[in-house]
Design a protein around this motif. Structure first.
Motif, PDB file in Angstrom:
ATOM      1  N   TYR A  77       0.895  -1.280  -0.147  1.00  0.00           N
ATOM      2  CA  TYR A  77       0.061  -0.054   0.261  1.00  0.00           C
ATOM      3  C   TYR A  77       0.935   1.285  -0.092  1.00  0.00           C
ATOM      4  N   THR A  78       1.565   1.540   1.057  1.00  0.00           N
ATOM      5  CA  THR A  78       2.534   2.730   0.863  1.00  0.00           C
ATOM      6  C   THR A  78       3.581   2.841  -0.024  1.00  0.00           C
ATOM      7  N   SER A  79       4.136   1.823  -0.706  1.00  0.00           N
ATOM      8  CA  SER A  79       5.135   1.966  -1.452  1.00  0.00           C
ATOM      9  C   SER A  79       4.922   1.513  -2.992  1.00  0.00           C
ATOM     10  N   GLN A  80       4.594   0.180  -3.203  1.00  0.00           N
ATOM     11  CA  GLN A  80       4.533  -0.212  -4.559  1.00  0.00           C
ATOM     12  C   GLN A  80       3.064   0.180  -5.268  1.00  0.00           C
ATOM     13  N   LEU A  81       2.042   0.363  -4.512  1.00  0.00           N
ATOM     14  CA  LEU A  81       0.889   0.826  -5.141  1.00  0.00           C
ATOM     15  C   LEU A  81       1.052   2.269  -5.522  1.00  0.00           C
ATOM     16  N   ALA A  82       1.808   3.063  -4.775  1.00  0.00           N
ATOM     17  CA  ALA A  82       2.013   4.383  -5.117  1.00  0.00           C
ATOM     18  C   ALA A  82       2.913   4.472  -6.570  1.00  0.00           C
ATOM     19  N   HIS A  83       3.919   3.648  -6.500  1.00  0.00           N
ATOM     20  CA  HIS A  83       4.671   3.837  -7.821  1.00  0.00           C
ATOM     21  C   HIS A  83       3.957   3.129  -9.059  1.00  0.00           C
ATOM     22  N   ILE A  84       3.088   2.226  -8.853  1.00  0.00           N
ATOM     23  CA  ILE A  84       2.310   1.645  -9.923  1.00  0.00           C
ATOM     24  C   ILE A  84       1.164   2.967 -10.387  1.00  0.00           C
ATOM     25  N   VAL A  85       0.877   3.643  -9.579  1.00  0.00           N
ATOM     26  CA  VAL A  85      -0.272   4.704 -10.158  1.00  0.00           C
ATOM     27  C   VAL A  85       0.620   5.873 -10.574  1.00  0.00           C
ATOM     28  N   SER A 133     -11.738   0.028  -7.565  1.00  0.00           N
ATOM     29  CA  SER A 133     -13.097   0.450  -7.116  1.00  0.00           C
ATOM     30  C   SER A 133     -13.496   1.765  -6.597  1.00  0.00           C
ATOM     31  N   ALA A 134     -12.568   2.367  -5.790  1.00  0.00           N
ATOM     32  CA  ALA A 134     -12.663   3.700  -5.238  1.00  0.00           C
ATOM     33  C   ALA A 134     -12.651   4.736  -6.279  1.00  0.00           C
ATOM     34  N   LEU A 135     -11.962   4.483  -7.478  1.00  0.00           N
ATOM     35  CA  LEU A 135     -11.919   5.417  -8.574  1.00  0.00           C
ATOM     36  C   LEU A 135     -13.259   5.322  -9.322  1.00  0.00           C
ATOM     37  N   GLY A 136     -13.593   4.151  -9.603  1.00  0.00           N
ATOM     38  CA  GLY A 136     -15.007   3.859 -10.055  1.00  0.00           C
ATOM     39  C   GLY A 136     -16.316   4.295  -9.449  1.00  0.00           C
ATOM     40  N   ILE A 151     -16.003   7.363  -7.865  1.00  0.00           N
ATOM     41  CA  ILE A 151     -15.772   8.970  -8.045  1.00  0.00           C
ATOM     42  C   ILE A 151     -16.194   9.105  -9.580  1.00  0.00           C
ATOM     43  N   GLN A 152     -15.730   8.376 -10.443  1.00  0.00           N
ATOM     44  CA  GLN A 152     -15.912   8.401 -11.833  1.00  0.00           C
ATOM     45  C   GLN A 152     -17.507   8.341 -12.123  1.00  0.00           C
ATOM     46  N   SER A 153     -18.271   7.398 -11.429  1.00  0.00           N
ATOM     47  CA  SER A 153     -19.685   7.281 -11.503  1.00  0.00           C
ATOM     48  C   SER A 153     -20.223   8.381 -11.131  1.00  0.00           C
ATOM     49  N   ALA A 154     -19.975   9.040 -10.123  1.00  0.00           N
ATOM     50  CA  ALA A 154     -20.560  10.330  -9.325  1.00  0.00           C
ATOM     51  C   ALA A 154     -20.391  11.520 -10.353  1.00  0.00           C
ATOM     52  N   ILE A 155     -19.246  11.497 -11.069  1.00  0.00           N
ATOM     53  CA  ILE A 155     -18.901  12.683 -11.947  1.00  0.00           C
ATOM     54  C   ILE A 155     -19.666  12.356 -13.201  1.00  0.00           C
ATOM     55  N   GLU A 177     -23.638  13.675  -9.938  1.00  0.00           N
ATOM     56  CA  GLU A 177     -24.231  13.384  -8.690  1.00  0.00           C
ATOM     57  C   GLU A 177     -23.295  14.174  -7.789  1.00  0.00           C
ATOM     58  N   ARG A 178     -23.530  15.339  -7.451  1.00  0.00           N
ATOM     59  CA  ARG A 178     -22.867  16.202  -6.658  1.00  0.00           C
ATOM     60  C   ARG A 178     -22.896  15.933  -5.455  1.00  0.00           C
ATOM     61  N   GLU A 179     -23.907  15.486  -4.754  1.00  0.00           N
ATOM     62  CA  GLU A 179     -23.878  15.022  -3.371  1.00  0.00           C
ATOM     63  C   GLU A 179     -23.085  13.795  -3.271  1.00  0.00           C
ATOM     64  N   LYS A 180     -23.292  12.936  -3.950  1.00  0.00           N
ATOM     65  CA  LYS A 180     -22.369  11.673  -3.943  1.00  0.00           C
ATOM     66  C   LYS A 180     -20.939  11.997  -3.976  1.00  0.00           C
ATOM     67  N   LEU A 181     -20.673  13.098  -4.822  1.00  0.00           N
ATOM     68  CA  LEU A 181     -19.490  13.261  -4.894  1.00  0.00           C
ATOM     69  C   LEU A 181     -18.769  13.987  -3.866  1.00  0.00           C
TER      70      LEU A 181
END
Length: 283
Positions: free
Chosen positions: A174-182, A237-240, A242-246, A250-254
């Motif tokens: 989480y703290t290193s490898q995911l950040a590098h991939i992103v 999943s988390a990005l999905g 946010i993307q769906s709300a945009i 859906e301002r309130e959901k965002l």
């Protein structure tokens, strides 16, 4: 104490310099000749090791598979402390304990680095104010562990973080490898072309680690695949959401999603370490 650092890149070279700053004599070894020559000519090491039978402590600063190849193909002093400083721990631990060894193993991971590599970029103060993660379990020799903790303090680390190899790999996914991939995925957008004048601190933060050596990091990812894949799935999943709300305006959901992230970040900064993690201030 006779000390050797095997693997004279950015981290290994910086370890040599930090130990010498503390008054230690340090020998070095590298798979290719040029870094060893550079280290010797620039006073980073006191000599080049031809074998490892005379060293009381050997730090191995190599990629995962190369660490095991190094350990399996060399002989060490009876009772010596051999500590790898790799970014994955369970793979190394499993391989080391897969056969009887005459040395005492301790797993380490210095939480420090730069976006550049090579011994030319090594520095004595790289670890100042940083944390060293040291992994252990019931098989770890307590005296060997104390030796590594003592050397960690001498190298300038501010904190020692103790945990199991399993905990390390879960956290580092989480703290290193995911950040590098992103970061790597982020720079693949064609919009990166012609960005001069449009970038600020957020862009620099997102892209700073995109250019790391793929040969090193691919091995780290693959040797921590289960943990890392789980974190990638969670991010997708988390990005999905946010993307769906945009997409659906859906301002309130965002607002709810963004607020959740802000509050989670604020609370996470103040949380105490988990019960399976031990943190010790060294200076």
């Amino acid at each position: 104490m006779n000390i050797c650092v095997a693997g004279l890149g950015l981290i290994g070279g910086s370890m040599c310099m930090a130990l010498k700053r503390a008054g230690r004599s340090v020998f070095g070894w590298n798979r290719s000749k040029k870094p060893s020559e550079y280290a010797l000519n620039n006073g980073i090491i006191d000599g080049v090791a031809n074998n490892f039978l005379n060293f009381d402590a050997v730090f191995v600063a190599l990629p995962p598979e190369a660490i095991i190849e190094f350990i399996d193909s060399n002989k060490f002093k009876d009772g010596a402390v051999v500590a790898d400083i790799c970014g994955v721990k369970k793979y190394i631990e499993n391989e080391v304990y897969s056969r009887k060894r005459n040395f005492r193993y301790v797993g380490c991971h210095p939480m420090a680095g730069k976006e550049v590599s090579g011994i030319e970029n090594a520095c004595a103060d790289l670890f100042d104010k940083a944390s060293m993660v040291i992994t252990s379990d019931s098989r770890t020799d307590k005296d060997a562990l104390e030796i590594i903790v003592s050397l960690t303090k001498e190298m300038g680390f501010k904190y020692m973080v103790g945990c199991t190899a399993e905990t390390h790999d879960r956290k580092i996914a989480y703290t290193s490898q995911l950040a590098h991939i992103v970061s790597n995925a982020y720079v693949k957008d064609d919009e990166i072309n012609g960005c001069i004048g449009f970038t600020g601190g957020s862009f620099q933060d997102m892209t700073r680690i995109a250019g790391v050596d793929e040969n090193v990091w691919a091995s780290l990812y693959l040797n921590n695949a289960v943990n890392l894949s789980e974190k990638i799935s969670g991010l997708i999943s988390a990005l999905g959401e946010i993307q769906s709300a945009i997409d659906c305006n859906e301002r309130e959901k965002l607002l709810i999603l963004l607020r959740e992230g802000r509050l989670r970040f604020d609370s996470g900064k103040n949380l105490a370490p988990q019960t399976d993690i031990f943190v010790k201030k060294l200076k």
